[in-house]
Design a protein around this motif. Structure first.
Motif, short mmCIF file in Angstrom:
data_model
loop_
_atom_site.label_atom_id
_atom_site.label_comp_id
_atom_site.label_asym_id
_atom_site.label_seq_id
_atom_site.Cartn_x
_atom_site.Cartn_y
_atom_site.Cartn_z
N ARG A 136 0.81 -1.22 0.00
CA ARG A 136 0.00 0.00 0.00
C ARG A 136 0.85 1.28 0.00
NH1 ARG A 136 -1.31 -2.05 5.31
NH2 ARG A 136 -3.42 -2.48 4.59
N SER A 137 2.17 1.17 -0.18
CA SER A 137 3.03 2.35 -0.06
C SER A 137 2.96 3.27 -1.26
CB SER A 137 4.48 1.90 0.18
OG SER A 137 4.60 1.18 1.38
N GLU A 138 2.57 2.76 -2.43
CA GLU A 138 2.47 3.61 -3.61
C GLU A 138 1.37 4.65 -3.39
OE1 GLU A 138 4.65 0.29 -4.06
OE2 GLU A 138 2.49 0.14 -3.81
N LEU A 139 1.58 5.86 -3.91
CA LEU A 139 0.62 6.94 -3.68
C LEU A 139 -0.61 6.81 -4.58
CD1 LEU A 139 2.99 10.02 -3.24
CD2 LEU A 139 2.16 8.38 -1.54
N ASP A 140 -0.48 6.09 -5.68
CA ASP A 140 -1.61 5.90 -6.60
C ASP A 140 -1.94 4.41 -6.67
OD1 ASP A 140 -3.53 6.01 -8.53
OD2 ASP A 140 -2.19 6.52 -10.18
N HIS A 141 -3.03 4.00 -6.05
CA HIS A 141 -3.42 2.59 -6.03
C HIS A 141 -4.30 2.20 -7.21
CE1 HIS A 141 -2.75 2.73 -1.41
NE2 HIS A 141 -1.64 2.45 -2.05
N SER A 142 -4.58 3.16 -8.09
CA SER A 142 -5.40 2.82 -9.25
C SER A 142 -4.59 2.09 -10.32
CB SER A 142 -6.01 4.09 -9.85
OG SER A 142 -5.00 4.92 -10.43
N LYS A 143 -3.27 2.16 -10.22
CA LYS A 143 -2.40 1.49 -11.19
C LYS A 143 -2.06 0.09 -10.70
CE LYS A 143 -2.11 5.02 -13.96
NZ LYS A 143 -3.03 5.93 -13.25
N PRO A 144 -1.83 -0.85 -11.63
CA PRO A 144 -1.61 -2.24 -11.22
C PRO A 144 -0.22 -2.48 -10.64
CG PRO A 144 -1.32 -2.02 -13.58
CD PRO A 144 -1.81 -0.68 -13.09
N LEU A 145 -0.10 -3.57 -9.93
CA LEU A 145 1.19 -4.09 -9.49
C LEU A 145 1.49 -5.30 -10.36
CD1 LEU A 145 2.46 -4.61 -5.89
CD2 LEU A 145 2.62 -6.48 -7.53
N LEU A 146 2.67 -5.33 -10.98
CA LEU A 146 3.05 -6.41 -11.87
C LEU A 146 4.11 -7.28 -11.20
CD1 LEU A 146 3.53 -4.35 -15.17
CD2 LEU A 146 1.42 -5.27 -14.23
N SER A 147 3.95 -8.59 -11.30
CA SER A 147 4.89 -9.52 -10.68
C SER A 147 5.36 -10.56 -11.69
CB SER A 147 4.19 -10.21 -9.49
OG SER A 147 4.99 -11.25 -8.97
N PHE A 148 6.68 -10.69 -11.83
CA PHE A 148 7.29 -11.62 -12.79
C PHE A 148 8.12 -12.65 -12.02
CE2 PHE A 148 6.84 -7.46 -14.70
CZ PHE A 148 6.36 -7.69 -15.99
N SER A 149 7.94 -13.94 -12.31
CA SER A 149 8.65 -15.00 -11.60
C SER A 149 9.59 -15.76 -12.54
CB SER A 149 7.66 -15.99 -10.99
OG SER A 149 6.93 -15.41 -9.94
N PHE A 150 10.78 -16.09 -12.01
CA PHE A 150 11.75 -16.87 -12.77
C PHE A 150 12.45 -17.87 -11.84
CE2 PHE A 150 11.62 -12.61 -14.73
CZ PHE A 150 11.13 -12.96 -15.98
N GLY A 151 12.71 -19.06 -12.35
CA GLY A 151 13.44 -20.05 -11.56
C GLY A 151 12.51 -21.10 -10.98
N GLN A 152 12.84 -21.57 -9.77
CA GLN A 152 12.05 -22.63 -9.15
C GLN A 152 10.64 -22.15 -8.84
OE1 GLN A 152 13.25 -25.67 -9.12
NE2 GLN A 152 15.21 -24.90 -9.91
N SER A 153 9.72 -23.09 -8.78
CA SER A 153 8.31 -22.77 -8.53
C SER A 153 8.11 -22.41 -7.06
CB SER A 153 7.42 -23.95 -8.90
OG SER A 153 7.55 -24.27 -10.27
N ALA A 154 7.01 -21.71 -6.79
CA ALA A 154 6.67 -21.32 -5.43
C ALA A 154 5.16 -21.36 -5.27
CB ALA A 154 7.20 -19.92 -5.12
N ILE A 155 4.72 -21.32 -4.02
CA ILE A 155 3.30 -21.23 -3.71
C ILE A 155 2.99 -19.79 -3.33
CG2 ILE A 155 1.46 -21.99 -2.15
CD1 ILE A 155 3.01 -24.59 -1.79
N PHE A 156 1.96 -19.24 -3.94
CA PHE A 156 1.52 -17.87 -3.67
C PHE A 156 0.15 -17.94 -3.03
CE2 PHE A 156 -0.73 -13.96 -5.04
CZ PHE A 156 0.14 -13.00 -4.52
N LEU A 157 -0.05 -17.20 -1.95
CA LEU A 157 -1.33 -17.13 -1.27
C LEU A 157 -1.94 -15.75 -1.47
CD1 LEU A 157 -0.50 -18.84 2.17
CD2 LEU A 157 -1.48 -19.89 0.12
#
Length: 389
Positions: free
Chosen positions: A234-255
């Motif tokens: 929540r630290s970004e001043l504009d929450h109307s824009k998306p957060l993008l997440s890119f993963s590389f390497g071993q797999s993980a579990i996301f909750l």
């Protein structure tokens, strides 16, 4: 199907037990889970056939997401190492409006570039990393050069001390996130990488966010014993824009949970090349990574990383060649690790940072606070992880 039902049932029964909040219970469950057993039967796998067909035990949750195919030309997608948007497999989840999961849209071999950038280029100064708190700028000037020989011959001497790259936990880009104050500031900024900005802008446009500006990045470097604590971005001043997440390497579990921790989260796998976009309602939801999963065949790479980057690249491509020697270092690192890039737009168009008291500004410039990642062997870090979440 019986194992799947048993796994879902065990997770449901866990939620009825008194004690911790629902999110924390599932975080602990998956943190201690055993790959290859029914423990992971309740985790959504967007890369699996049942997700693509919209059938199976999660059919009621998984939905296809519509992308803006015309917003990104095939030429621009290729420049960033991506397949044409028309070929992307994008999904959403019932109950999580604004959440989009894109199952590895990268062209074969092109993940090599982004892995190399995270390890070799983005880790360099003037970018900021967790090691800066304990070492001088001269000592952290080029982590790659100091680590590459150690990593290249890691198989020969497994008992050697860890290299600096293996001690790396986070790097910040653009507007540098301050872990202590949980803020960004105008005077703590370095130029954002142009190739990562272009990649992020194409993905954002394909998801319907024209004009997205990549202004801040947090790169997390996970070992097999790393976790990412429950938190909200929540630290970004504009929450109307998306957060993008890119993963590389071993797999993980996301909750991915709700607005409060008493809401049980949904678990999903993140594989190499997967992209997640959180916008709208999902932008401020609790989320966490309780587990990085070891390769099922021992120390190995995901199949999508075994394909080399093409030797001849388009003339205007943002993707750079990757030498055999460089990839040997990257591959050695990724056999027991994963890297995640999150990219954010901090300010709205024509928005400025608010003025702050002089004393607070001085504190923000320092690099303090807890690491974004938590390692199993660090009790102090675990206690201080995400105090604002």
């Amino acid at each position: 199907m019986g194992k799947m039902a048993a796994a879902v049932g065990s997770v449901a029964s866990l939620m009825t037990e008194p004690g911790e909040d629902a999110f924390r219970k599932l975080f602990r469950f998956y943190r201690q889970s055993r790959p290859g057993t029914t423990d992971l039967g309740g985790v959504i796998d967007f890369s699996a056939a049942h997700a693509a067909r919209g059938t199976g035990p999660f059919a009621h949750k998984v939905v296809r997401s519509q992308l803006s195919v015309s917003s990104v030309s095939e030429h621009d997608a290729h420049r960033a190492g991506l397949q044409p948007v028309s070929k992307w497999r994008a999904y959403g989840l019932e109950g999580y409006p604004g959440f989009i999961f894109i199952s590895n849209p990268f062209l074969p071999g092109y993940q090599w570039h982004w892995v190399k950038q995270c390890l070799k280029l983005y880790s360099q100064k003037p970018n900021v990393c967790n090691l800066d708190k304990h070492m001088t700028k001269e000592e952290t000037q080029d982590l790659w050069e100091q680590s590459k020989e150690f990593l290249r011959y890691k198989e020969v001497n497994k008992r050697r001390p860890r290299s600096l790259l293996e001690k790396l936990r986070w790097v910040t880009l653009g507007y540098h996130y301050n872990w202590d104050s949980k803020k960004y500031s105008a005077d703590h900024y370095t130029p954002f990488p142009s190739d990562l900005a272009f990649l992020s802008e194409q993905v954002a446009a394909a998801c319907g966010f024209q004009g997205f500006q990549a202004e801040a990045g947090i790169l997390n470097y996970y070992r097999l014993d790393s976790t990412l604590g429950i938190h909200v971005d929540r630290s970004e001043l504009d929450h109307s824009k998306p957060l993008l997440s890119f993963s590389f390497g071993q797999s993980a579990i996301f909750l991915l949970g709700g607005l409060k921790r008493d809401e049980a989260p949904t678990a999903m796998f993140m594989h190499s090349g997967d992209i997640m976009v959180m916008s709208g309602f999902s932008r401020l939801l609790n989320h966490a990574v309780p587990r990085v999963l070891p390769h099922p065949e021992g120390e190995g790479l995901p199949h999508c990383l075994e394909t080399p980057l093409p030797g001849v690249l388009p003339r205007d491509s943002l993707i750079e060649p990757c030498s055999v020697e460089d990839w040997q270092v990257c591959a050695s690192y990724l056999k027991t690790a994963r890297v995640n890039m999150t990219v954010r737009q901090v300010l709205a168009t024509d928005q400025d940072f608010p003025l702050e008291p002089v004393e607070e500004k001085k504190r923000d410039i320092t690099i303090e606070g807890s690491c974004h990642l938590d390692d199993e062997n660090s009790q102090v870090k675990r206690a201080r992880l995400h105090p604002n979440s």
